[in-house]
Design an enzyme around this catalytic site. Structure first.
Site, short mmCIF file in Angstrom:
data_model
loop_
_atom_site.label_atom_id
_atom_site.label_comp_id
_atom_site.label_asym_id
_atom_site.label_seq_id
_atom_site.Cartn_x
_atom_site.Cartn_y
_atom_site.Cartn_z
N LYS A 29 47.08 6.04 13.76
CA LYS A 29 45.78 5.62 13.12
C LYS A 29 46.04 4.36 12.18
O LYS A 29 46.78 4.25 11.41
CB LYS A 29 45.14 6.88 12.51
CG LYS A 29 43.78 6.54 12.17
CD LYS A 29 43.08 7.77 11.51
CE LYS A 29 41.89 7.70 11.14
NZ LYS A 29 41.21 8.88 10.45
N SER A 104 36.99 10.59 12.61
CA SER A 104 36.95 9.11 12.40
C SER A 104 38.30 8.65 13.25
O SER A 104 38.38 7.43 13.42
CB SER A 104 37.19 8.60 11.06
OG SER A 104 38.21 9.29 10.45
N SER A 128 38.21 14.84 11.07
CA SER A 128 38.54 13.48 11.64
C SER A 128 39.74 13.46 12.66
O SER A 128 39.95 12.93 13.48
CB SER A 128 38.78 12.31 10.74
OG SER A 128 37.75 12.06 10.22
N1 GLN Z 1 33.22 12.97 9.24
C1 GLN Z 1 33.57 13.05 7.86
C2 GLN Z 1 33.42 11.99 7.19
O1 GLN Z 1 32.92 11.15 7.58
C3 GLN Z 1 35.13 13.64 8.10
C4 GLN Z 1 36.06 12.06 8.33
C5 GLN Z 1 37.22 12.33 8.00
O2 GLN Z 1 37.91 13.48 8.20
N2 GLN Z 1 37.94 11.25 7.55
O3 GLN Z 1 33.77 12.11 5.92
#
Ligand code: GLN
Length: 444
Positions: A29, A104, A128
């Site tokens: 990532k 994400s 995410s």
């Molecule tokens: N959707 C969640 C957020 O926007 C989780 C994102 C993540 O785990 N980085 O914060």
């Protein structure tokens, strides 16, 4: 370039010749630092940023013989549930046309689902890793807080996040976890997991005979019918293999999404302060059209600080950050401000403690807890961009686990009638990765 836009940068990083991951590709990532290879966090702010060092997990991948084929696309700084907020364009779901891959870590799940990498690393602050794994029909593990080093992970909300594996099968994910887990002198929050028999991969033996599974009713209540149906089919499968289940209550999870977003945004507002165009990020004078050097020089001539730095920082941040990131920095700054701190941030911390306690109690009477990973199937592309609140609510089942610092896995549970992937989430006690791996491997 993959047709679905899974990679931000395709550049091969070779690992050692031998090792447990020799001959396998592991995509990383793009918020995980790779020495000499740009690391953008999906942001225009870091479009040219090349880290001078490797994250600990990247070092461990290289030592294990893995080849890194590139850096995967993601929601900007990890803020999102659909991988549509990247400055490098959205990622498409390679297994569900017209749908988002989840986020994400959408690029990481997509390259694994499409077979463009054997394995991938994601990061999970509030879901995410698990969300994109569920939406792309692959496996994702969010480790216990402190099991995997965050050194070299660009922080979004550091009290919540962990790096973890995404893979086609539970065993593959566990093999990758074996490589990246363990204490790191560069990350004081890491710790040695309590003694246990065998590797994580060895725990993927599919043996669920006698396993007791708690099903938190709150995590089924708001879910789509098609998701709930697929979930129960998978539970019946586990039952047929000797597991049993009972309902449990987690009353606090009703407040988990609110508490999560207050804490995540507060931490983000502080962590992202370093992107000011001087320490990191686009220069504000570049952003406003002038040359950075010229502006710096003229500031220097007038004795250093001449009152323009604020403007320069503001320009850099105006230009470099996308809308979702700005929204979160503003809300987080507000929640931490004098006078509001007790009303928002402190309350959210109290809710976090309550969520932890609820999970501990539920796990006293069950080996693992099970729920749908996401309450909905993968959304249509474009659907949630204009409606951040609805998008935040999609994190209802994943965020409580981060608040409680616990490990969780998402495994494919099956498909809805329309052929959309559904993930089943298993949550274990702290450092109970082997339990969730064992249970998950009975399904995938
Ligand atoms: N959707 C969640 C957020 O926007 C989780 C994102 C993540 O785990 N980085 O914060």
């Amino acid at each position: 370039m993959t047709a679905y836009n899974g990679y931000v940068t395709e550049e091969t990083i070779e690992g050692a010749e031998d090792g447990p991951l020799a001959g396998r590709t592991v995509a990383v990532k793009d918020n995980i630092s790779t020495e000499g290879v740009r690391t953008t966090c999906g942001s225009a702010m870091l479009s040219d940023y090349v880290p001078p060092y490797d994250a600990t997990v990247v070092e461990r991948l290289k030592d294990a013989g893995a080849t890194i084929p590139g850096k995967t696309n993601m929601d900007e700084f990890g803020m999102g549930t659909t991988t549509e907020t990247s400055a490098f364009g959205p990622v498409e779901n390679p297994v569900a046309e017209g749908r988002v891959p989840g986020g994400s870590s959408g690029g990481s799940a997509a390259v694994v689902a499409a077979g463009d990498a054997d394995l991938a690393l994601g990061s999970d602050t509030g879901g995410s890793i698990r969300c994109p794994a569920a939406f792309c029909g692959v496996v994702g593990i969010k480790p216990t807080y402190g099991l995997v080093s965050r050194y070299g992970l660009v922080a979004y909300a550091n009290s919540l996040e962990q790096i973890g594996p995404i893979a086609p099968t539970v065993e593959d994910a566990a093999e990758l976890l074996d490589v990246i887990a363990g204490p790191d002198e560069h990350d004081a929050t890491t710790q040695e997991a309590p003694e246990a028999d065998g590797s994580y991969a060895a725990a993927a033996d599919g043996d669920v005979d006698g396993l007791s599974i708690g099903v938190p009713t709150e995590l089924l209540d708001g879910a789509d019918d098609a998701v709930v149906e697929t979930f129960w089919d998978a539970m019946a499968d586990l039952e047929a293999q000797g597991a049993s289940y009972h309902e449990v209550d987690l009353p606090s999870v009703e407040h988990a999404v609110e508490a999560y977003y207050v804490i995540a945004m507060s931490e983000a507002s502080s962590n992202l302060a370093r992107f000011d165009g001087v320490r990191y990020g686009l220069s504000g004078s570049e952003a406003s059209g002038g040359s950075g050097d010229e502006q710096r020089e003229s500031a220097g001539e007038s004795g250093g600080y001449d009152g323009n730095w604020n403007e320069s920082f503001a320009n850099a941040r105006e230009e470099g950050f996308g809308e979702e990131v700005k929204r979160r920095i503003l809300l987080g700054t507000y929640a931490l401000s004098a006078g509001y701190h007790d009303k928002y941030y402190k309350k959210a911390q109290d809710a976090r403690a309550w969520v932890k306690q609820d999970f501990d109690e539920a796990l006293d009477d069950a080996d693992v807890l099970a729920s749908p990973t996401m309450p909905v199937p993968p959304m249509q592309r474009g659907e949630s961009l204009d409606d951040p609140l609805t998008m935040y609510l999609a994190d209802a089942n994943t965020t409580p686990v981060n608040l409680a610092n616990l490990p969780a896995i998402s495994v494919p549970a099956g498909e809805t009638g329309d052929g959309l992937p559904v993930g089943l989430q298993l949550v274990g006690p702290a450092f109970g990765e082997r339990e969730i791996i064992r249970a998950g491997s009975a399904l995938a």
